[in-house]
Write a protein that holds these residues in place. Structure first.
Motif, mmCIF file in Angstrom:
data_model
loop_
_atom_site.group_PDB
_atom_site.id
_atom_site.type_symbol
_atom_site.label_atom_id
_atom_site.label_comp_id
_atom_site.label_asym_id
_atom_site.label_seq_id
_atom_site.Cartn_x
_atom_site.Cartn_y
_atom_site.Cartn_z
ATOM 1 N N CYS A 58 1.835 -7.820 4.265
ATOM 2 C CA CYS A 58 3.276 -7.385 5.035
ATOM 3 C C CYS A 58 4.357 -8.234 4.359
ATOM 4 O O CYS A 58 4.226 -9.504 4.068
ATOM 5 N N SER A 60 8.808 -8.391 4.565
ATOM 6 C CA SER A 60 9.933 -8.215 4.985
ATOM 7 C C SER A 60 10.897 -7.487 4.249
ATOM 8 O O SER A 60 11.940 -6.850 5.168
ATOM 9 N N THR A 133 6.327 -2.791 4.311
ATOM 10 C CA THR A 133 7.444 -3.434 4.887
ATOM 11 C C THR A 133 7.376 -3.444 6.429
ATOM 12 O O THR A 133 6.828 -2.506 6.910
ATOM 13 N N ASP A 134 7.967 -4.312 7.204
ATOM 14 C CA ASP A 134 7.975 -3.940 8.681
ATOM 15 C C ASP A 134 8.646 -2.865 9.172
ATOM 16 O O ASP A 134 8.184 -2.221 10.079
ATOM 17 N N ASN A 154 0.230 -11.948 5.592
ATOM 18 C CA ASN A 154 1.683 -12.068 6.015
ATOM 19 C C ASN A 154 2.197 -12.860 4.582
ATOM 20 O O ASN A 154 2.611 -14.014 4.562
ATOM 21 N N GLU A 156 5.366 -12.720 3.591
ATOM 22 C CA GLU A 156 6.519 -13.072 4.146
ATOM 23 C C GLU A 156 6.296 -13.484 5.688
ATOM 24 O O GLU A 156 5.849 -12.667 6.231
ATOM 25 N N PRO A 158 7.202 -13.523 9.468
ATOM 26 C CA PRO A 158 8.208 -13.133 10.024
ATOM 27 C C PRO A 158 8.710 -14.343 11.101
ATOM 28 O O PRO A 158 8.100 -15.297 11.422
ATOM 29 N N THR A 159 10.034 -14.197 11.181
ATOM 30 C CA THR A 159 10.821 -15.101 11.888
ATOM 31 C C THR A 159 10.498 -15.026 13.331
ATOM 32 O O THR A 159 10.792 -16.045 14.014
ATOM 33 N N MET A 163 7.380 -9.857 15.981
ATOM 34 C CA MET A 163 6.823 -9.131 14.693
ATOM 35 C C MET A 163 5.695 -9.541 14.226
ATOM 36 O O MET A 163 4.804 -8.689 13.793
ATOM 37 N N TYR A 164 5.038 -10.790 14.436
ATOM 38 C CA TYR A 164 3.810 -11.388 14.082
ATOM 39 C C TYR A 164 3.064 -10.447 14.912
ATOM 40 O O TYR A 164 1.953 -9.906 14.280
ATOM 41 N N ARG A 167 2.654 -6.839 13.801
ATOM 42 C CA ARG A 167 1.940 -6.632 12.693
ATOM 43 C C ARG A 167 0.482 -6.585 12.681
ATOM 44 O O ARG A 167 -0.536 -5.719 12.458
#
Length: 212
Positions: A58, A60, A133-134, A154, A156, A158-159, A163-164, A167
């Motif tokens: 994944c 971003s 991508t997300d 992952n 990138e 996720p912030t 979203m984590y 995924r």
């Protein structure tokens, strides 16, 4: 930088706590950003050599997706596809269905030589990887089925924990493995995801084969 638009995860895209607790979560610490791609290649040099292993990576942003695909395309032991917003719907559906078939093949043959590594010149099936991508994750609320990979990388981080978890819910088998690539200050973000989700994210063992 071109970034795909991402919708917020809906409650229907969440999984039960049993799914998340069954998965195993790890992080790979990368000293500097410029070493990140090299670290990914090293990681795939072990994980990616498992015949028919289904992997989702994944990103971003579309820029990162393109950079990753450009590098991974040169690895002879990985069969690579990517999901991004420009794809026609029929092509997207075809890619997802082929990957789901790859996961079925893996599950059916998981007891056959699981420790074997790819060697140049042999006929072992390649591992299967989707880079996504997300914005292009399977949409469970729209009736798309999850793709249930054995490994979720992952690339990138996720912030946000939402979203984590999204995924995981759309890409990972219930007993799968999550590998988080963490650079510098992202350790704080990782800790926030860990605490907010009630997950335990351990440091990746030096011998990755121990967890595969």
């Amino acid at each position: 930088m071109a970034i795909d638009t991402v919708e917020s995860p809906s409650p229907s895209q969440s999984l039960s706590s049993s799914h998340f607790s069954s998965a195993r979560h790890y992080y790979v610490a990368v000293d500097r950003l410029q070493f990140k791609m090299e670290t990914l290649v090293d990681l795939l040099g072990v994980a990616g050599r498992r015949p028919s292993l289904p992997i989702v990576l994944c990103c971003s942003s579309r820029d990162e997706l393109d950079a990753v695909c450009s590098t991974i395309a040169n690895l002879p032991y990985i069969s690579l596809t990517s999901l991004y917003s420009d794809l026609a719907e029929a092509e997207r559906a075809s890619i997802l269905e082929k990957f789901r078939q790859a996961t079925l093949e893996w599950n059916q043959n998981i007891t056959v030589h699981p420790e074997d590594e790819y060697e140049t010149g042999n006929q072992e099936p390649k591992s299967h990887m989707i880079v996504v991508t997300d914005a292009c994750l399977p949409v469970l609320a729209a009736g798309e089925a999850p793709i249930s990979a054995r490994i979720l990388i992952n690339y990138e981080l996720p912030t946000k924990k939402e979203m984590y978890l999204r995924r995981i819910s759309t890409c990972l088998a219930a007993d799968g493995i999550v590998m988080n690539m963490v650079v510098g200050g992202e350790v704080v973000t990782l800790k926030g995801i860990e605490e907010g989700s009630g997950l335990v994210i351990a440091e990746m063992p030096i011998n990755i084969s121990e967890i595969l």
